[in-house]
Enzyme design. Structure first.
Site, mmCIF file in Angstrom:
data_model
loop_
_atom_site.group_PDB
_atom_site.id
_atom_site.type_symbol
_atom_site.label_atom_id
_atom_site.label_comp_id
_atom_site.label_asym_id
_atom_site.label_seq_id
_atom_site.Cartn_x
_atom_site.Cartn_y
_atom_site.Cartn_z
ATOM 1 N N ARG A 1 0.700 -16.489 -15.953
ATOM 2 C CA ARG A 1 -0.817 -16.134 -15.777
ATOM 3 C C ARG A 1 -1.753 -16.653 -17.189
ATOM 4 N NH1 ARG A 1 -3.148 -10.890 -14.318
ATOM 5 N NH2 ARG A 1 -1.947 -9.858 -16.005
ATOM 6 N N SER B 1 8.035 -13.453 -22.674
ATOM 7 C CA SER B 1 9.076 -12.402 -22.485
ATOM 8 C C SER B 1 10.468 -12.889 -22.492
ATOM 9 C CB SER B 1 8.743 -11.794 -20.922
ATOM 10 O OG SER B 1 7.317 -11.432 -21.012
ATOM 11 N N ASP C 1 6.556 -8.867 -23.064
ATOM 12 C CA ASP C 1 5.622 -8.403 -22.065
ATOM 13 C C ASP C 1 5.820 -6.832 -22.107
ATOM 14 O OD1 ASP C 1 8.521 -8.401 -21.396
ATOM 15 O OD2 ASP C 1 8.339 -8.890 -19.491
#
Length: 835
Positions: free
Chosen positions: A457, A521, A575
């Protein structure tokens, strides 16, 4: 609608020698049934018929069962098997209330039986008692069934679609496979169970009064059980001949037949046998039957008698068809009994339920073979169940094992924090240089990039402070093609920058230079907030030229190559850290972040005095645990199963991320698939037939676990998922077993996750010297969010293993991208304050 506790039909793998006892009338059979498999279904039978004298039928129950035991002993002696203890299936064709497969209480005698002291008692117990009293042989009574169930099982051995049993003889009855959710008399709502309808009693409540005739009422009044079994008295062989006799007598007395004459034989109950109605097919046969009754019939008398027989038997066939149609409407798939009656029955069924494809399969071997098949199936199911549970038990964890996982996690956490052991620790406990959570004064526009899987995103986050403190977000999701995840690092970061440029233009902010927080992440080593050295790829990524490099620099280099825009990379975060910060914006007690999705990881606020990789002892710093690698030194080897090892061997990085491979969404479906393959190869599932699709790695997606385990999902929907996997012939029982496998695998994952989290919160409590700790954990990830039971099981495990910690689990609604923007906002606030 009596439950029979028969849940499965033969699948062709049953083998062994089984006894059967078939009691349903004045004669009964004892059978020895030899069942052999090895790919070729074969059943051999030896049997002996024994009579029950009328004085015993109407005597005491003790006399009846002693007589049966004596006949059984005689049969065993003749075959020379009296010294063997064989399993026996007992066909007992009277209305019974079953509480178990081998326990059945007689509700009421029918078919002329009146033996005292049996109604209301367990007939299996009475037979066992009679056998024990003799003491000269022993058998294992495994199952007691009705003759209709036996008929269904007999035919089911040859035709796996047989789901209805129908008896139309001396008496009449039917059974069929009903959905468990409709059986309120039995606990559980999954799968199916054979229901003994005892439909002979249909009408006893008056529901057939409008179609019963004076002849039906006369037969009922003269029967042994007036007012009972009214439907049976209209259609079964015990009564049809008598119906015809009464009609002929009435017509003769009214002067309509035999010139008004009757004979003693015609006037005697039972002298017009039901078999006559089948024999009277032509005038010659009608004349023969009537002359045997002492009558001198005219041709017109023969025609009229023939017509009466036809009407009575047609009515019986139509009544039988109508009730069978009701059963077919209930299940829509079936099979189950000849001559004129059968043709009329067949024709009427097709007329009443044209949307059901019905085939009538005649049972040639009677219900005795069926009792043996029920016994054989029971033995097979017990053996298969034991083997399945033995395998699944390797995936089940007890409390001691979970406490050991907690202890080992604590040890690895301490090894990861210490300089001396950090290099060899599997839980790396990486400093993130995040030292502060939002205080409410942050403001401005920030970009965030959230990269943790094949979808990523790009976000614009507008942070407002003061009384109207708020966070407004806009985002767009982009995909990373597999060839790019497996290509070069330059191709990967060029693709990411292309997507950022698209988003900036989409938001109408082209040319603006905004601070950016980068949620990355994957395991990184950080020496400062805006730098992250990639230690190793995980989650299937393999882009070359990235490991050992600073991902912030790789991103900046790609931005410079594009020459479209410029960004200020302020923070690189994991994350889990982003999730913790997102939840921490709303709840200041949130000091732990947890991800359970494609992968799994955790972070928490550690005392600086324990973070030996960073100078300084004051305050706290968020530590990125990278706990997915827990077990890479063998810490989990005693808990790993053959299925975990198979998943690990086939993975991109064998031997790495062992804990993650037992917990996360990327691997749970694969573990389930490997269990299903093993079950099928051993003949414990799908009738031992593998589908090519199920052999395909990755075909059983983890989302299927969430769907299959949903409490709202009916088993037919589970079957549709299995059919998607090429398992078109899967049964209801297969669906139940697949659901159990999914449940065991996901429960273990949730428990392991809870055990790891208990180590984290207990460490925080001990760090702070607290008797009790109250803390919030921010959680994100599709597995945690979408699986119907994962969160509950994890919470229960956490509460059990860390009883001194009051933990609130808060689901992150806005993802880790918002957290990256908030970390960037905090960093900008601190940087501006420093200036």
């Amino acid at each position: 609608m009596l439950p029979t506790f028969v849940r499965s039909t033969p699948d062709g793998t049953e083998t062994g020698d089984f006894l059967a006892l078939d009691l349903g009338g004045t004669n009964f059979r004892v059978l020895l049934v030899r069942v052999s498999g090895n790919g070729k279904q074969k059943v051999e039978m030896e049997n002996q018929i024994y009579a029950i004298p009328e004085n015993i039928m109407r005597g005491s129950g003790t006399e009846l069962f002693d007589h049966i035991a004596e006949c059984l002993a005689n049969f065993l002696e003749k075959l020379g098997i009296k010294d063997k203890k064989l399993p026996l299936g007992f066909t007992f064709s009277f209305p019974c209330l079953q509480t178990k497969l081998d326990e059945s209480f007689l509700v009421s005698w029918t078919k002329g039986f009146k033996a005292s002291g049996v109604e209301g008692r367990d007939v299996v117990g009475l037979l066992r008692k009679a056998i024990k009293k003799r003491g000269d042989f022993d058998i294992d009574i495994v199952a007691v069934i009705n003759d209709t169930v036996g008929t269904m099982m007999t035919c089911g051995y040859d035709d796996h679609h047989c789901e209805i049993g129908l008896i139309v003889g001396t008496g009449t009855n039917a059974c069929y496979m009903e959905e468990m959710r409709h059986l309120e008399l039995v606990d559980g709502d999954e799968g199916r169970m054979c229901v003994n309808m005892e439909w002979g009693a249909f009408g006893d409540d008056g529901s057939l009064d409008d179609i019963r005739t004076e002849f039906d009422r006369e037969i009922d009044a003269g029967s042994l059980n007036p007012g009972k079994q009214l439907f049976e008295k209209m259609i079964s062989g015990m009564y049809i001949g008598e119906l015809v006799r009464l009609i002929l007598v009435k017509m003769a007395k009214d002067g309509l037949l035999f010139q008004g004459h009757t004979t003693p034989d015609l006037l005697t109950t039972g002298h017009f046998q039901t078999s006559f109605t089948e024999h009277i097919c032509g005038l010659a046969s009608a004349e023969q039957v009537l002359r045997e009754l002492g009558l001198d019939p005219s041709p017109e008398d023969c025609v009229a008698t023939q017509r009466v027989c036809q009407i009575v038997s047609t009515r019986a066939a139509h009544l039988c068809a109508a009730t069978l149609a009701a059963v077919l409407r209930q299940i829509r798939d079936n099979k189950a009994t000849e001559r004129l009656f059968a043709r009329r029955l067949n024709k009427m069924v097709r007329l009443l339920v044209p949307d059901c494809d019905v085939r009538f399969l005649r049972s040639e071997d009677g219900s005795g073979k069926g009792a043996a098949m029920v016994t054989a199936v029971a033995y097979r199911l017990a053996k298969q169940h034991a083997e399945r549970q033995r395998i699944l038990n390797t995936l089940r964890l007890n409390r001691d094992q979970l406490l050991e996982v907690k202890k080992r996690m604590e040890e690895e956490m301490n090894r990861g924090l210490a300089k001396k052991t950090h290099a060899t620790a599997t839980v790396k406990m990486l400093p993130t240089f995040v030292r502060s959570t939002p205080d409410g004064t942050e403001r401005g526009d920030f970009l965030a990039l959230d990269l943790g899987g094949t979808n990523f995103r790009v976000l614009l986050v507008r942070v407002r402070s003061g009384k109207r403190r708020s966070v407004e977000m806009h985002n767009k999701i982009y995909t990373i093609p597999q060839d790019i995840t497996q290509g070069t690092g330059e191709e990967l970061f060029d693709h990411i920058v292309h997507c950022i440029a698209d988003f900036v233009e989409y938001m109408g902010m082209k040319g603006a230079s905004l601070p950016l927080g980068f949620t990355f992440s994957f395991p990184c080593h950080q020496t400062q907030l805006d730098q992250g050295i990639l230690i190793k790829w995980t989650k299937g990524f393999k882009a070359s030229g990235c490991e050992g490099e600073d991902v912030a620099t790789l991103l900046k280099d790609a931005i410079h190559r594009s020459e479209d825009f410029d960004l200020d990379v302020v923070a690189v975060v994991n994350d889990t850290v982003g999730t913790m910060m997102t939840c921490g914006y709303e709840d200041p007690q949130c000091e732990v972040g947890l991800i359970v999705g494609t992968g799994t990881n955790a972070c928490y606020m550690e005392e600086m005095s324990n973070v030996e990789l960073v100078d300084g002892d004051e305050g706290r710093m968020c530590v990125n645990m990278e706990w997915g690698a827990f077990g890479d030194r063998g810490e989990l080897d005693d808990l790993c199963t053959e299925f975990d090892r198979a998943v690990d061997d086939q993975s991109t990085y064998p031997g790495k991320q062992r804990y993650e491979k037992m917990i996360s969404g990327m691997y749970l479906g694969e573990i389930v698939r490997n269990v299903l393959l093993d079950f099928t190869a051993k003949g414990l599932l799908f009738r031992g037939k593998l589908s090519e699709r199920l052999k395909t790695r990755g075909i059983f997606e983890t989302k299927f676990l969430s769907q299959i385990e949903s409490d709202r999902l009916a088993l037919r929907q589970v079957r549709s998922i299995l059919q998607h996997l090429g398992l078109t012939s899967s049964t209801c029982d297969d669906s139940i077993l697949v659901k159990e496998v999914c449940s065991v695998v996901s429960k273990r994952a949730a428990q392991l996750c809870g055990a790891g989290l208990s180590a984290v919160v207990d460490k925080i409590r001990l760090n702070r010297g607290l008797e009790k700790l109250s803390i919030t954990v921010g959680v994100d990830g599709t597995l945690y969010k979408l699986h119907p039971h994962f969160a509950t099981i994890m919470r229960e495990t956490l509460k059990d293993l860390a009883p001194n910690c009051e933990v609130t689990l808060v689901q992150s609604e806005d993802g880790s991208g918002k957290g990256a923007a908030l970390i960037t906002a905090v960093a900008c606030r601190l940087r501006d304050a420093g200036k």
